[in-house]
Design a protein around this motif. Structure first.
Motif: not given
Length: 404
Positions: A214-224, A229-232
């Motif tokens: 999450q720390e090394n990707i764009d904001k849109e992907s981090a939000e995804l 992904l993490i909640p699932e």
């Protein structure tokens, strides 16, 4: 000494007769006595004694009593320890013995059902009652499999009088559901252990890497990652934990606690939060006798049962606002809790399956909530039942009351 007058002798005989009659009335068994002088004394199962003068037919007196009726009294105490249904009926179809397990499962008073017709106990048409079939055909039923909701095996046996007439018909019904349920529990436990071993560690690893990425990707992907992904993955871990609860040992840490303290210090706070979250109305009524009951429980597990029932009601509600009414009362040595919702009810065709592990009618459900709840109550030495209609569903929980 002055001779007694006729009147005095008659009065003395009356007093003596009264004493004998009083003595006979206290005897704990029925009998028939025929004296050589034609006097007949009869005593029923109660205290009533009848004296009948009859013509002398024999010079020999006779004394008979129904010893089998006495034996049934002793056998009842023995059969009360048997976990199957045991019922005796006489030649008229009247119940002469009903063991405790039968009375418990059929919700009748064990003492009051004796003397009533077997159809009043079983609530079935005469043609479906195997005890009555045996009474008519005079043929025993051997290991007959019942395939309705009361899945089990029935056996009947006949006891004859000396003259060949039927004295009793004995019926024994053994639930196979108990073994089927145990098999399901064992299967569920095996599945749970396998899933936990194969999936929990990989999920933990994947979740850790997703958090780092999450720390090394764009904001849109981090939000995804954060919202999907993490909640699932967390949801999958929750399902695994629920699987494990099904096979949890009955030996959990418990403490004796007054029910009123448990409700006010723990349960009401949780239900208040749940009702606020789901915009529901929750009402409760606790009798004075119930509030003073001491229950040996694992508080967290009993709270989990209430949460599961509440969320089950949330899923069953349609357009109207959810209303929960729950109450508690003491019934002899049991704390009886009823939990009622105003949902759409459960289809009668599947009502008997709602406690089965993995059984669900919801596309996103795991079918574990009610199964876990029943397992918890069973492990506390209690029982859990359900009834439903279009007006809503009622769950009844019975927990044993402990001595202080």
């Amino acid at each position: 000494m002055k001779d007694m007058s006729i009147e005095d002798e008659i009065e003395s005989l009356k007093i003596e007769n009264h004493r004998y009659k009083e003595l006979v009335s206290e005897l704990p068994f029925p009998f028939h006595y025929h004296s050589r002088h034609g006097m007949i004394v009869e005593k029923s199962s109660g205290k009533d004694v009848s004296y009948i003068e009859g013509k002398n037919t024999s010079m020999n007196s006779s004394f008979n009593y129904d010893c089998f009726s006495i034996m049934e009294g002793y056998m009842t105490h023995l059969f009360d320890h048997v976990p199957h249904h045991i019922v005796f009926i006489d030649k008229d179809g009247l119940v002469t013995l009903c063991n405790e397990q039968t009375a418990l499962d059929l919700h009748v008073d064990q003492k009051e059902i004796v003397g009533t017709h077997i159809r009043d106990l079983l609530k079935l048409p005469d043609e479906e009652i195997f005890l009555l079939k045996t009474l008519t055909t005079k043929e025993d039923t051997i290991n007959h499999l019942i395939m309705d909701k009361n899945y089990g095996v029935v056996n009947t046996r006949i006891i004859y009088e000396e003259d060949g007439s039927i004295k009793r018909v004995i019926g024994i019904f053994q639930f196979v559901n108990l073994y089927k349920g145990a098999a399901k529990q064992a299967l569920a436990g095996g599945i749970a252990a396998g899933i936990a071993h194969e999936l929990r560690n990989p999920f933990t690893t994947v979740r850790g890497f997703l958090q780092l990425m999450q720390e090394n990707i764009d904001k849109e992907s981090a939000e995804l990652f954060r919202t999907l992904l993490i909640p699932e993955i967390d949801r999958a871990n929750t399902i695994i934990s629920d699987f494990l609860k099904i096979s949890r040992s009955a030996h959990t840490n418990r403490e004796k606690i007054e029910f009123d303290l448990f409700v006010n210090h723990h349960l009401l706070k949780i239900l208040s939060n749940e009702s606020f979250l789901y915009h529901a109305t929750v009402n409760h009524t606790i009798s004075k006798e119930a509030s003073q009951c001491i229950i040996e429980m694992n508080k967290d597990e009993i709270i989990q049962v209430f949460i599961n029932l509440f969320r089950n009601a949330v899923e069953a509600i349609e357009q109207k606002k959810l209303r929960i009414d729950w109450s508690a009362d003491r019934v002899e040595d049991w704390l009886a809790i009823t939990f009622k919702d105003n949902g759409s009810g459960i289809d009668p065709a599947i009502l008997s399956e709602v406690f089965d592990p993995f059984f669900t009618t919801k596309s996103d459900g795991t079918g574990l909530g009610l199964s876990i709840s029943k397992t918890i109550i069973d492990n506390h030495g209690g029982r859990m039942e359900v009834a439903s209609s279009q007006l809503g569903t009622v769950f009844t929980i019975m927990l044993p009351v402990s001595k202080a």
